[in-house]
Design a protein around this motif. Sequence first.
Motif, PDB file in Angstrom:
ATOM      1  N   LEU A 118      11.810  -4.265   0.184  1.00  0.00           N
ATOM      2  CA  LEU A 118      12.155  -4.805   1.503  1.00  0.00           C
ATOM      3  C   LEU A 118      11.620  -6.216   1.706  1.00  0.00           C
ATOM      4  O   LEU A 118      12.067  -6.926   2.596  1.00  0.00           O
ATOM      5  N   GLY A 119      10.637  -6.599   0.901  1.00  0.00           N
ATOM      6  CA  GLY A 119      10.009  -7.900   1.085  1.00  0.00           C
ATOM      7  C   GLY A 119       9.006  -7.905   2.220  1.00  0.00           C
ATOM      8  O   GLY A 119       8.802  -8.920   2.886  1.00  0.00           O
ATOM      9  N   VAL A 120       8.359  -6.742   2.436  1.00  0.00           N
ATOM     10  CA  VAL A 120       7.350  -6.623   3.484  1.00  0.00           C
ATOM     11  C   VAL A 120       6.037  -7.227   2.986  1.00  0.00           C
ATOM     12  O   VAL A 120       5.627  -6.987   1.851  1.00  0.00           O
ATOM     13  N   PRO A 121       5.338  -8.016   3.827  1.00  0.00           N
ATOM     14  CA  PRO A 121       4.056  -8.595   3.410  1.00  0.00           C
ATOM     15  C   PRO A 121       3.023  -7.517   3.113  1.00  0.00           C
ATOM     16  O   PRO A 121       3.183  -6.352   3.505  1.00  0.00           O
ATOM     17  N   ALA A 122       1.940  -7.906   2.448  1.00  0.00           N
ATOM     18  CA  ALA A 122       0.871  -6.960   2.127  1.00  0.00           C
ATOM     19  C   ALA A 122       0.369  -6.282   3.395  1.00  0.00           C
ATOM     20  O   ALA A 122       0.159  -6.917   4.426  1.00  0.00           O
ATOM     21  N   GLY A 123       0.181  -4.987   3.317  1.00  0.00           N
ATOM     22  CA  GLY A 123      -0.282  -4.173   4.434  1.00  0.00           C
ATOM     23  C   GLY A 123      -0.386  -2.752   3.937  1.00  0.00           C
ATOM     24  O   GLY A 123      -0.127  -2.482   2.758  1.00  0.00           O
ATOM     25  N   ALA A 124      -0.750  -1.829   4.773  1.00  0.00           N
ATOM     26  CA  ALA A 124      -0.892  -0.435   4.349  1.00  0.00           C
ATOM     27  C   ALA A 124       0.467   0.168   4.012  1.00  0.00           C
ATOM     28  O   ALA A 124       1.443  -0.024   4.736  1.00  0.00           O
ATOM     29  N   ALA A 125       0.518   0.897   2.899  1.00  0.00           N
ATOM     30  CA  ALA A 125       1.746   1.590   2.488  1.00  0.00           C
ATOM     31  C   ALA A 125       1.349   2.786   1.636  1.00  0.00           C
ATOM     32  O   ALA A 125       0.640   2.631   0.639  1.00  0.00           O
ATOM     33  N   PHE A 126       1.791   3.974   2.035  1.00  0.00           N
ATOM     34  CA  PHE A 126       1.436   5.177   1.288  1.00  0.00           C
ATOM     35  C   PHE A 126       2.418   6.305   1.604  1.00  0.00           C
ATOM     36  O   PHE A 126       3.192   6.223   2.572  1.00  0.00           O
ATOM     37  N   ASP A 127       2.375   7.352   0.775  1.00  0.00           N
ATOM     38  CA  ASP A 127       3.247   8.505   0.938  1.00  0.00           C
ATOM     39  C   ASP A 127       2.494   9.672   1.569  1.00  0.00           C
ATOM     40  O   ASP A 127       1.272   9.790   1.453  1.00  0.00           O
TER      41      ASP A 127
END
Length: 326
Positions: free
Chosen positions: A101-110
Amino acid sequence: MRFMRSAVTGVGGYLPETILSNDDFARMVDTSDEWIRERTGITQRHKAADGEVTSDLAVAAAKVALAAAGKQADEVDLIIIATTTPDMTFPSTASIVQRKLGVPAGAAFDVQAVCSGFVYALSVADGFVARGLSKCALIIGAEVMSRILDYTDRGTCILFGDGAGAVVLEPVEGEGTPQDRGILGFDLQCDGTKTDLLYVDGGVFDNDYRAGKIRMQGNQVFKHAVHKISQAVESAVEKSNISIADIDWFVPHQANQRILKGVAERLGLDEKKVISTVATHANTSAASIPLAWWEGVRDGRIKRGDLVLIEALGGGLTWAAAAIRL
């Protein structure tokens, strides 16, 4: 006194182009269109194309949800994906979606709670957004269940489909009453003594790394479903300081039309308030609630200000419910 809540500001979905009808399954296993319709309410389901993975479905749904919320990808600061069918063991599918998506660095998890995963993921995101730790969160339920089906088992292969649904969560201020816009209350549960009722028979530490296939004791799952789902709904409603009569729309996990009907009857909900997509989507696991929600928004039934109740039951056994004012 002002009260911070997390509000759903955009909903989106995606379904793969390929459709499998009940007649398609009648050519694979000993079943028929009539048998499937009568027992499940399903008429068709979508199947991901070769090479199309969970993150692809998630990205497509996320773009629709972001557009509905009037947000750009570079405004997202949190991505949580509920899935049972990740692209790979690691990294998380959320991190792959962040890149795509081109989302900036940040929290991402499943989050993994099988069919209850979307409600679980929404509750986790609520903790970030309502506390001011996230300004724009993407919560996505995405599955390619077709990859873990045993197409010789008529009791399971007919039930599942592929798809993805997404919502955008943003912080809003309220008065701390049930009239506030936003997530009002949750109930999350798990009974690990019943893991043998619904599971996948392979994984990293079993069967030489074979992915495995879905195995289910359908009659036992059905027996627990109506009771446990109703229990979670009643608890979520109580925690939200509302009543069942206040509900405008019931958006349940789309497992089986008989379960949907049974829960609605037990709760005393008018069938006209139930959003059902099981006939055309089948069971898309963690994607089923946001996909059904998206359908209700697209056809104009679900509107701003409505009180929506969501619920699910999945492997674990897990079950969950939440009440949300739009």
